[in-house]
Design a protein around this motif. Structure first.
Motif, PDB file in Angstrom:
ATOM      1  N   GLN A  14      39.355  44.283  40.395  1.00 54.93           N
ATOM      2  CA  GLN A  14      38.893  43.409  39.035  1.00 54.93           C
ATOM      3  C   GLN A  14      39.950  43.544  38.039  1.00 54.93           C
ATOM      4  O   GLN A  14      40.506  42.529  37.426  1.00 54.93           O
ATOM      5  CB  GLN A  14      37.544  43.721  38.466  1.00 54.93           C
ATOM      6  CG  GLN A  14      36.517  43.358  39.118  1.00 54.93           C
ATOM      7  CD  GLN A  14      35.367  44.072  38.595  1.00 54.93           C
ATOM      8  OE1 GLN A  14      35.129  44.561  37.772  1.00 54.93           O
ATOM      9  NE2 GLN A  14      34.041  43.554  39.253  1.00 54.93           N
ATOM     10  N   ALA A  15      40.652  44.874  37.740  1.00 54.90           N
ATOM     11  CA  ALA A  15      41.774  44.830  36.850  1.00 54.90           C
ATOM     12  C   ALA A  15      43.075  44.062  37.365  1.00 54.90           C
ATOM     13  O   ALA A  15      43.654  43.498  36.646  1.00 54.90           O
ATOM     14  CB  ALA A  15      42.156  46.321  36.987  1.00 54.90           C
ATOM     15  N   ARG A  16      43.102  43.838  38.725  1.00 54.87           N
ATOM     16  CA  ARG A  16      44.377  43.552  39.081  1.00 54.87           C
ATOM     17  C   ARG A  16      44.217  41.801  38.869  1.00 54.87           C
ATOM     18  O   ARG A  16      45.172  40.965  38.588  1.00 54.87           O
ATOM     19  CB  ARG A  16      44.478  43.631  40.557  1.00 54.87           C
ATOM     20  CG  ARG A  16      45.510  44.841  40.801  1.00 54.87           C
ATOM     21  CD  ARG A  16      45.487  44.997  42.545  1.00 54.87           C
ATOM     22  NE  ARG A  16      45.218  46.326  42.854  1.00 54.87           N
ATOM     23  CZ  ARG A  16      44.946  46.951  43.968  1.00 54.87           C
ATOM     24  NH1 ARG A  16      44.693  46.172  44.944  1.00 54.87           N
ATOM     25  NH2 ARG A  16      45.089  48.073  44.185  1.00 54.87           N
ATOM     26  N   GLN A  17      43.135  41.383  39.191  1.00 53.20           N
ATOM     27  CA  GLN A  17      42.651  39.996  38.839  1.00 53.20           C
ATOM     28  C   GLN A  17      42.752  39.513  37.436  1.00 53.20           C
ATOM     29  O   GLN A  17      43.467  38.590  37.248  1.00 53.20           O
ATOM     30  CB  GLN A  17      41.188  39.657  39.152  1.00 53.20           C
ATOM     31  CG  GLN A  17      40.945  39.480  40.698  1.00 53.20           C
ATOM     32  CD  GLN A  17      39.643  38.970  40.992  1.00 53.20           C
ATOM     33  OE1 GLN A  17      38.681  39.494  40.397  1.00 53.20           O
ATOM     34  NE2 GLN A  17      39.357  38.699  42.507  1.00 53.20           N
ATOM     35  N   GLN A  18      42.418  40.429  36.301  1.00 53.97           N
ATOM     36  CA  GLN A  18      42.451  40.155  35.190  1.00 53.97           C
ATOM     37  C   GLN A  18      44.134  40.344  34.674  1.00 53.97           C
ATOM     38  O   GLN A  18      44.430  39.391  33.995  1.00 53.97           O
ATOM     39  CB  GLN A  18      41.906  41.450  34.323  1.00 53.97           C
ATOM     40  CG  GLN A  18      40.223  41.288  34.311  1.00 53.97           C
ATOM     41  CD  GLN A  18      39.687  42.232  33.397  1.00 53.97           C
ATOM     42  OE1 GLN A  18      40.205  43.373  33.113  1.00 53.97           O
ATOM     43  NE2 GLN A  18      38.188  42.079  33.514  1.00 53.97           N
ATOM     44  N   GLU A  19      44.842  41.147  35.201  1.00 56.45           N
ATOM     45  CA  GLU A  19      46.288  41.015  35.131  1.00 56.45           C
ATOM     46  C   GLU A  19      46.847  39.798  35.516  1.00 56.45           C
ATOM     47  O   GLU A  19      47.772  39.325  34.717  1.00 56.45           O
ATOM     48  CB  GLU A  19      46.858  42.348  35.738  1.00 56.45           C
ATOM     49  CG  GLU A  19      47.090  43.576  35.101  1.00 56.45           C
ATOM     50  CD  GLU A  19      47.724  44.581  35.679  1.00 56.45           C
ATOM     51  OE1 GLU A  19      47.309  45.839  35.542  1.00 56.45           O
ATOM     52  OE2 GLU A  19      48.978  44.396  36.588  1.00 56.45           O
ATOM     53  N   ARG A  22      46.088  36.961  33.174  1.00 59.15           N
ATOM     54  CA  ARG A  22      46.975  37.143  31.936  1.00 59.15           C
ATOM     55  C   ARG A  22      48.612  36.584  32.111  1.00 59.15           C
ATOM     56  O   ARG A  22      48.732  35.906  31.283  1.00 59.15           O
ATOM     57  CB  ARG A  22      47.102  38.744  31.608  1.00 59.15           C
ATOM     58  CG  ARG A  22      45.699  39.023  30.223  1.00 59.15           C
ATOM     59  CD  ARG A  22      45.866  40.395  29.794  1.00 59.15           C
ATOM     60  NE  ARG A  22      44.545  40.985  29.967  1.00 59.15           N
ATOM     61  CZ  ARG A  22      44.735  42.132  30.729  1.00 59.15           C
ATOM     62  NH1 ARG A  22      45.428  43.035  30.985  1.00 59.15           N
ATOM     63  NH2 ARG A  22      43.047  42.549  30.690  1.00 59.15           N
ATOM     64  N   GLU A  23      48.811  37.076  33.175  1.00 57.71           N
ATOM     65  CA  GLU A  23      50.058  36.678  33.531  1.00 57.71           C
ATOM     66  C   GLU A  23      50.265  35.192  33.524  1.00 57.71           C
ATOM     67  O   GLU A  23      51.105  34.338  33.215  1.00 57.71           O
ATOM     68  CB  GLU A  23      50.610  37.116  35.017  1.00 57.71           C
ATOM     69  CG  GLU A  23      51.142  38.449  34.652  1.00 57.71           C
ATOM     70  CD  GLU A  23      51.355  39.360  36.170  1.00 57.71           C
ATOM     71  OE1 GLU A  23      51.416  38.592  37.141  1.00 57.71           O
ATOM     72  OE2 GLU A  23      51.444  40.428  36.023  1.00 57.71           O
ATOM     73  N   GLY A  24      49.239  34.631  34.481  1.00 53.92           N
ATOM     74  CA  GLY A  24      49.236  33.014  34.375  1.00 53.92           C
ATOM     75  C   GLY A  24      49.040  32.512  33.157  1.00 53.92           C
ATOM     76  O   GLY A  24      49.913  31.225  32.998  1.00 53.92           O
ATOM     77  N   GLU A  25      48.242  33.068  32.218  1.00 54.82           N
ATOM     78  CA  GLU A  25      48.215  32.388  30.838  1.00 54.82           C
ATOM     79  C   GLU A  25      49.714  32.223  30.209  1.00 54.82           C
ATOM     80  O   GLU A  25      50.086  31.423  29.388  1.00 54.82           O
ATOM     81  CB  GLU A  25      47.159  32.997  30.124  1.00 54.82           C
ATOM     82  CG  GLU A  25      45.881  32.646  30.169  1.00 54.82           C
ATOM     83  CD  GLU A  25      44.928  33.599  29.570  1.00 54.82           C
ATOM     84  OE1 GLU A  25      43.539  33.319  30.017  1.00 54.82           O
ATOM     85  OE2 GLU A  25      45.136  34.399  28.731  1.00 54.82           O
ATOM     86  N   VAL A  26      50.177  33.340  30.288  1.00 53.11           N
ATOM     87  CA  VAL A  26      51.775  33.779  29.688  1.00 53.11           C
ATOM     88  C   VAL A  26      52.459  32.686  30.196  1.00 53.11           C
ATOM     89  O   VAL A  26      53.465  31.967  29.603  1.00 53.11           O
ATOM     90  CB  VAL A  26      52.328  35.172  29.917  1.00 53.11           C
ATOM     91  CG1 VAL A  26      53.637  35.038  29.614  1.00 53.11           C
ATOM     92  CG2 VAL A  26      51.417  36.037  29.065  1.00 53.11           C
ATOM     93  N   VAL A  27      52.562  32.622  31.552  1.00 50.44           N
ATOM     94  CA  VAL A  27      53.455  31.421  32.214  1.00 50.44           C
ATOM     95  C   VAL A  27      53.279  30.105  31.707  1.00 50.44           C
ATOM     96  O   VAL A  27      54.187  29.199  31.344  1.00 50.44           O
ATOM     97  CB  VAL A  27      53.271  31.413  33.832  1.00 50.44           C
ATOM     98  CG1 VAL A  27      53.901  30.223  34.277  1.00 50.44           C
ATOM     99  CG2 VAL A  27      53.855  32.791  34.204  1.00 50.44           C
ATOM    100  N   ILE A  28      51.913  29.695  31.431  1.00 50.94           N
ATOM    101  CA  ILE A  28      51.605  28.264  31.274  1.00 50.94           C
ATOM    102  C   ILE A  28      51.968  28.215  29.666  1.00 50.94           C
ATOM    103  O   ILE A  28      52.584  27.044  29.170  1.00 50.94           O
ATOM    104  CB  ILE A  28      49.820  28.240  31.019  1.00 50.94           C
ATOM    105  CG1 ILE A  28      49.597  27.920  32.506  1.00 50.94           C
ATOM    106  CG2 ILE A  28      49.442  27.112  30.378  1.00 50.94           C
ATOM    107  CD1 ILE A  28      47.915  27.950  32.917  1.00 50.94           C
ATOM    108  N   VAL A  29      51.729  28.992  28.778  1.00 53.31           N
ATOM    109  CA  VAL A  29      52.184  28.868  27.425  1.00 53.31           C
ATOM    110  C   VAL A  29      53.791  28.663  27.278  1.00 53.31           C
ATOM    111  O   VAL A  29      54.178  27.905  26.669  1.00 53.31           O
ATOM    112  CB  VAL A  29      51.847  30.213  26.532  1.00 53.31           C
ATOM    113  CG1 VAL A  29      52.516  30.313  25.327  1.00 53.31           C
ATOM    114  CG2 VAL A  29      50.357  30.233  26.489  1.00 53.31           C
TER     115      VAL A  29
END
Lengths: 235, 130
Positions: A14-19, A22-29
């Protein structure tokens, strides 16, 4: 024992999925920011191109005006030589009340609501209610006389329409010629052909001047846009 | 909307001239001349006897009139009142500097080009003139 070992592994997943999320969101931004930057750069380049184009047009028109005016001065000097200096003189100018025959139509650019760009249109020989604001008006009737457009089915109607347009354009031309003669009559009844040629040269110069006025406002408008961007990037 | 100045639109605005005799005569032949009921003209003929004060007064009058859309001024005449011409910044009437018979067009003195010149060099407009 086996159950206790499974729990930490689920938490890790679960922790890895959340990370990863977050990385995906940063890339999109970051991608969005990059796209916005590209759009802004594109707009800046367009503004600079527009500014350079309008500057080039302005300088070209100025050179054209210089040569037209030179021709007009030469023709005026020839007319003065043939008619005599006393006949082509500012002393003869009419100081009685008379309105200008050639005027300007000023409109605001409708591209943007808050635009300060104005547009000038020349109205030549517009007295007596006969306005000739567009250079193409007199020519449009003559263009329709092209024989290739005639059809047998509507030929009679078409001929009536074109003949009436032809008459209208002829009337406009006659009126313009009358106004020109009226302007020349200040210097006498019989004037040198050079004076008539000078009149036409200065009419051409007027048309160029109106184009210069419009190009000038385009230059200043484009310059303001480029200046704003430069001021924004420096500040 | 009330705070932003509106450009006055006009159906028959005049062209004013401050130039030498031949230029004024030529444009009058083209039908630009206007004399109103008070016998005020829309042109000033500049010769050797015309003073700088007269040119200044004519420039101020033409730029204040609402019925004038464009002011044509010979560049050598504009140079005599350069501070007035350069400090003028209204969109209408537009000030157009034109060459004259004895003084060809000089891009270095054009008010529009001098405004945008600094984009092409590191010097400012003021330092370029000194």
């Amino acid at each position: 024992m086996e159950v206790e070992q499974e729990k930490p592994s689920l938490e890790n997943v679960q922790a890895r999925q959340q990370e990863k999320q977050r990385e995906g969101e940063v890339v999109i931004v970051e991608e969005e920011e990059e796209q916005q930057q590209q759009v802004e750069e594109g707009e800046e380049n367009a503004n600079v191109l527009q500014f350079m184009d309008s500057m080039d047009a302005y300088l070209t028109l100025i050179h054209s005006l210089s040569s037209t005016l030179r021709q007009g001065w030469l023709e005026l000097a020839s007319a003065r030589h043939s008619m005599g200096a006393s006949r082509v003189n500012t002393v003869l100018l009419d100081h009685k009340f008379h309105p200008a025959a050639t005027t300007l139509l000023v409109t605001q650019d409708e591209g943007k609501v808050d635009s300060m760009k104005q547009h000038f249109t020349l109205c030549k020989w517009a007295s007596s209610g006969n306005e000739k604001c567009s250079l193409g008006e007199a020519k449009s009737g003559q263009d329709k006389l092209h024989p290739q457009l005639r059809h047998r089915a509507s030929s009679q109607l078409y001929e009536e329409k074109t003949s009436s347009e032809y008459k209208a354009s002829h009337e406009v031309d006659d009126q313009v010629q009358k106004e020109r003669s009226k302007s020349l009559s200040v210097f006498g009844t019989l004037v040198s052909p050079k004076l008539r040629a000078a009149q036409l040269s200065f009419e051409t110069a007027l048309e160029t001047l109106v184009e210069i006025a419009n190009t000038r406002s385009a230059v200043l408008c484009a310059f303001d846009k480029v200046n704003k961007k430069l001021g924004g990037s420096k500040g | 909307m009330a705070s932003r100045a509106q450009i006055p639109t006009s159906n028959s605005a005049l062209i004013a001239m401050i130039a030498d005799e031949d230029t004024v005569v030529g444009f009058l032949l083209a039908g630009v001349g206007n004399v109103d009921l008070r016998r005020k003209t829309n042109y000033l003929i500049v010769d050797s006897k015309t003073t700088v004060k007269q040119i200044e007064d004519a420039f101020k009058e033409f730029t204040a009139r609402e019925d004038i859309a464009v002011v044509l001024i010979s560049q050598y005449v504009a140079n005599m009142i350069r501070f007035l011409v350069d400090s003028y910044n209204k969109p209408v009437p537009a000030i157009l500097e034109i060459p004259s018979k004895d003084h060809p067009y000089d891009p270095a003195h054009d008010s529009v080009l001098s405004r945008v010149k600094y984009l092409f060099s590191a010097e400012s407009v003021a330092s370029g003139r000194r």
